[in-house]
Design a protein around this motif. Structure first.
Motif, PDB file in Angstrom:
ATOM      1  N   SER A   1       0.828  -1.200   0.000  1.00 21.96           N
ATOM      2  CA  SER A   1       0.000   0.000   0.000  1.00 21.96           C
ATOM      3  C   SER A   1       0.868   1.259   0.000  1.00 21.96           C
ATOM      4  CB  SER A   1      -0.920  -0.002   1.222  1.00 21.96           C
ATOM      5  OG  SER A   1      -1.749   1.126   1.237  1.00 21.96           O
TER       6      SER A   1
ATOM      7  N   LEU B   1       2.405   1.608  -3.504  1.00 24.00           N
ATOM      8  CA  LEU B   1       1.443   1.984  -4.533  1.00 24.00           C
ATOM      9  C   LEU B   1       0.909   3.398  -4.350  1.00 24.00           C
ATOM     10  CD1 LEU B   1       0.025   0.790  -7.034  1.00 24.00           C
ATOM     11  CD2 LEU B   1      -1.854   0.116  -5.537  1.00 24.00           C
ATOM     12  N   ASN B   2       0.731   3.832  -3.100  1.00 22.97           N
ATOM     13  CA  ASN B   2       0.051   5.101  -2.839  1.00 22.97           C
ATOM     14  C   ASN B   2       0.955   6.245  -2.376  1.00 22.97           C
ATOM     15  OD1 ASN B   2      -2.672   4.043  -3.324  1.00 22.97           O
ATOM     16  ND2 ASN B   2      -2.341   2.873  -1.453  1.00 22.97           N
ATOM     17  N   LYS B   3       2.163   5.908  -1.895  1.00 20.29           N
ATOM     18  CA  LYS B   3       3.003   6.940  -1.291  1.00 20.29           C
ATOM     19  C   LYS B   3       4.356   7.122  -1.977  1.00 20.29           C
ATOM     20  CE  LYS B   3      -0.027   7.594   2.017  1.00 20.29           C
ATOM     21  NZ  LYS B   3      -0.820   8.835   2.100  1.00 20.29           N
TER      22      LYS B   3
ATOM     23  N   GLY C   1       4.752   3.945  -7.400  1.00 21.04           N
ATOM     24  CA  GLY C   1       3.340   3.599  -7.345  1.00 21.04           C
ATOM     25  C   GLY C   1       2.466   4.572  -8.113  1.00 21.04           C
ATOM     26  N   ARG C   2       2.769   5.856  -7.988  1.00 21.50           N
ATOM     27  CA  ARG C   2       1.983   6.877  -8.698  1.00 21.50           C
ATOM     28  C   ARG C   2       2.125   6.717 -10.204  1.00 21.50           C
ATOM     29  NH1 ARG C   2       3.770  10.112  -4.311  1.00 21.50           N
ATOM     30  NH2 ARG C   2       5.543  10.863  -5.511  1.00 21.50           N
TER      31      ARG C   2
ATOM     32  N   LEU D   1       0.074   3.674 -11.420  1.00 23.52           N
ATOM     33  CA  LEU D   1      -1.345   4.007 -11.533  1.00 23.52           C
ATOM     34  C   LEU D   1      -1.609   4.931 -12.719  1.00 23.52           C
ATOM     35  CD1 LEU D   1      -2.205   4.567  -7.755  1.00 23.52           C
ATOM     36  CD2 LEU D   1      -3.041   2.720  -9.208  1.00 23.52           C
TER      37      LEU D   1
ATOM     38  N   THR E   1      -9.900  -2.961  -7.631  1.00 28.96           N
ATOM     39  CA  THR E   1      -8.907  -2.682  -8.673  1.00 28.96           C
ATOM     40  C   THR E   1      -9.571  -2.834 -10.033  1.00 28.96           C
ATOM     41  OG1 THR E   1      -7.092  -3.469  -7.293  1.00 28.96           O
ATOM     42  CG2 THR E   1      -6.698  -3.392  -9.659  1.00 28.96           C
TER      43      THR E   1
ATOM     44  N   SER F   1      -6.714  -0.889  -5.150  1.00 30.29           N
ATOM     45  CA  SER F   1      -6.865  -0.806  -3.700  1.00 30.29           C
ATOM     46  C   SER F   1      -6.223  -2.025  -3.057  1.00 30.29           C
ATOM     47  CB  SER F   1      -8.343  -0.730  -3.314  1.00 30.29           C
ATOM     48  OG  SER F   1      -8.506  -0.863  -1.905  1.00 30.29           O
TER      49      SER F   1
END
Length: 333
Positions: free
Chosen positions: A195, A198-200, A204-205, A208, A274, A282
C-alpha cells in the motif's frame, strides 16, 4: 449514500472496502447457519475452520497483492499460480534431494519468482508483447520448468517436527496446543508495504498513471517502460514469496498445477476495487477480497460440496464486479 461516502472514517477506510467487510461478515453468518442444515452434525463456527481458511488466504493474498500492481497498469498476469508452483518445486527439490540449506532454498523460491517477473516485464514493457499472450506463455513455461527440474515428481517439504520444519512457523505456530495464525501477521505487513509503495511513492503513482493514460504519462517525459516493468517484477517477487506460504500450509507440491490460483487471485483483486482497465487499485480491498474467497472456499467444503462450486461462484463474482466497474467508468466519462 452520498453522506455515508463523505464520512471521514468511511473515506479513510474506503467505501468499497467497508462494503466488502460487511459482505464477509454476512457470508460467515450465512455459512454458520447453512452448514448444520445441509450437513448433519457439522459446524462452521469453530476456530479450526478460521485457521483453515486463513491458511488458504496467505499464499493467495501474496499472489493477489502482486497482480494488483500489474492490473493497475492495465495489464494482466495469468502466470502467477504456475510460477508459485515452479518456485516451490525448484526450491523444494534443492532442499529435500540436494541438501541445500533451508534459508538458501527460501531465497531461491523468491528469486525464481522474481526472474519470471523480470522476463514478463521486459517482454511486455520493452518488447511490446501483449500482457495476455506473454503471461499465458510464461504460465506454460513455468509448468514445464517445474516438471523438468523435478523430473515430473512431486516434492514434499519438511513437516514441523523435522529438522528443517521451522519455516512452518511463518504460517502457523502452536502455543500451548493452540494454532496461532502467524501468517496473517506477515500478510498484513506485506499489504501495508504494498500500500505504501502503490500510494506513497513515485513508482506507485507512475504505475497508476500508466493504467489511467499511458500516452499522457509518456509525453510528460516519464520512462513508462521502466515503471511498467517494475510492476511485473513486484508481481513475480510476491509469487515466489507466496510459494513459501503455500508449502508452509500444504507441504506437497505437484508439477503442472497452479492455474486455478490465477483466477482466484485476480478475482480477489478485482473484487477489492482494482479496475481491470487500469489506473485504479486498492491494496486494502484486495486483502479483504482474498479473505472472502478463502472464506467462500472453506464454507463450500464445510457444507460437503465439491470445490468446483467455488469456481462457479468466483467466476460469477468476477463478471458482476467487472460489469459494475465498466458501468461506473461510463457514468464518470
Amino acid at each position: 449514500m452520498e453522506k455515508i461516502k463523505e464520512n471521514a472514517f468511511v473515506k479513510k477506510i474506503g467505501f468499497n472496502t467497508l462494503v466488502l467487510l460487511c459482505v464477509m461478515v454476512v457470508l460467515y453468518i450465512l455459512f454458520a447457519i447453512a452448514t448444520p442444515l445441509i450437513k448433519t452434525n457439522a459446524s462452521f463456527v469453530s476456530y479450526s475452520r478460521i485457521v483453515s481458511a486463513l491458511n488458504y488466504a496467505y499464499f493467495l493474498g501474496f499472489l493477489a497483492l502482486g497482480v494488483t500492481f500489474v492490473i493497475a497498469t492495465g495489464g494482466i498476469d495469468f502466470s502467477i499460480g504456475p510460477v508459485m508452483f515452479c518456485s516451490a518445486l525448484i526450491s523444494g527439490y534443492m532442499l529435500t534431494l540436494k541438501g541445500v540449506p533451508l534459508l538458501v532454498c527460501l531465497l531461491v523460491s523468491v528469486l525464481v519468482g522474481t526472474i519470471f517477473g523480470v522476463i514478463n516485464g521486459f517482454l511486455v514493457a520493452y518488447a511490446g508483447l501483449p500482457s495476455f499472450i506473454t503471461s499465458m506463455a510464461s504460465m506454460m513455461i513455468a509448468k514445464g520448468v517445474g516438471s523438468v527440474f523435478t523430473k515430473t515428481q512431486s516434492v514434499s517439504w519438511p513437516q514441523s517436527a523435522d529438522a528443517n520444519g521451522w519455516f512452518r512457523n511463518l504460517v502457523k505456530m502452536k502455543i500451548n496446543g493452540i494454532d496461532i495464525p502467524t501468517g496473517l501477521i506477515y500478510l498484513i505487513i506485506g499489504a501495508v508495504i504494498c500500500s505504501i509503495i502503490l500510494n506513497k511513492t513515485k513508482a506507485g503513482r507512475y504505475i497508476l498513471c500508466i493504467g489511467s493514460n499511458r500516452e499522457a504519462v509518456r509525453l510528460s517525459g516519464v520512462n513508462t517502460k521502466k515503471w511498467e516493468m517494475l510492476a511485473y517484477i513486484i508481481c513475480g517477487l510476491l509469487a515466489g514469496l507466496a510459494a513459501i506460504f503455500y508449502v508452509g500450509a500444504y507441504t506437497t507440491v505437484q508439477p503442472g498445477l497452479g492455474d486455478t490460483f490465477n483466477n482466484e487471485a485476480i478475482a480477489g483483486c478485482v473484487m477489492g476495487g482494482t479496475s481491470m482497465t487500469g489506473g485504479v487499485a486498492s491494496i486494502a480491498g484486495t486483502l479483504v477480497g482474498v479473505l472472502i474467497i478463502a472464506l467462500l472456499q472453506e464454507g463450500i467444503l464445510a457444507m460437503g460440496f465439491q470445490i468446483n462450486y467455488q469456481y462457479i461462484i468466483t467466476g460469477i463474482i468476477v463478471l458482476v464486479v467487472v460489469y459494475a466497474d465498466l458501468r461506473s467508468r461510463r457514468r464518470r466519462n
